[in-house]
Design an enzyme around this catalytic site. Sequence first.
Site, PDB file in Angstrom:
ATOM      1  N   SER A 108       0.922  -1.254  -0.108  1.00 37.43           N
ATOM      2  CA  SER A 108       0.051   0.168  -0.009  1.00 37.43           C
ATOM      3  C   SER A 108       0.752   1.221   0.118  1.00 37.43           C
ATOM      4  O   SER A 108       2.130   1.173   0.398  1.00 37.43           O
ATOM      5  CB  SER A 108      -0.868   0.011   1.141  1.00 37.43           C
TER       6      SER A 108
ATOM      7  N   TYR B 224      -2.337  -0.638  10.361  1.00 37.30           N
ATOM      8  CA  TYR B 224      -2.420  -0.888   8.715  1.00 37.30           C
ATOM      9  C   TYR B 224      -1.123  -0.599   7.993  1.00 37.30           C
ATOM     10  O   TYR B 224      -0.673  -1.415   7.184  1.00 37.30           O
ATOM     11  CB  TYR B 224      -3.658  -0.374   8.133  1.00 37.30           C
TER      12      TYR B 224
END
Length: 248
Positions: free
Chosen positions: A139, A153
């Site tokens: 990501s 995350y």
Amino acid sequence: MTTILITGASAGLGAEMARQFAARGNDLALCARRTDKLETLKAEILARHPDRRIEVRALDVTDDAAVFEVFRGFAADFGTLDRIVVNAGLGKGSPIGTGRYDANRETAMTNFVAALAQSEAAMEIFRAQGRGHFVMVSSMSAMRGMPKTMTTYAATKAGVAHLAEGLRTELYGKPIKVTVLYPGYIESEMNDRTENKNPLLVSTEKGVRAMVTAIEKEKESACVPPWPWAPMSTVMKHAPLPIFKRLI
């Protein structure tokens, strides 16, 4: 013809990767927890591309034993797996120290520990074959520590990126290739309930097209879509903290 295994393939980025890879002539091994959605996706793809071969299996990636069983099962089904995409992930999280360790732990276990199990299972197959293409979906949040609900995350996504980069260093010059993808804001189940949509958000189809293109080119790493995320990666890594906080 290439055989591609995709985890987390029942919806979102995984399902769209399956559609686009099938359209480009690839056979598919698809796994996720929701087999009803996998079967629906399989029927949809075969209706458009009846010559494709698609196998589906149920998989909860947090079940270590099941990960190895499913990956080995797909390898037996097809005889070989040319590419494995570690895509399954979870987006929940809470600011550290606010009483939601359970949510952060679930994200950490799904996004990192389960990704480690998938990496082990994938590399077991590729080492036995002597070839393969390992793809890790990270990501853009991996570029720098993120605040609040994104903290855990982002840390997991940085972790899996380094996991894949370590493999790439080990395997450099050998016929096992490693790609790390850094998606920016792409429409998916992970963000479809967000009320305030980010202006940089792109459609699932457009975002995944950039992902699939980078994968097929076997790029070592790719920010996807390239614009604005490739130049943004430099800003995210090096901007002074007061500026970085305003950007995010």
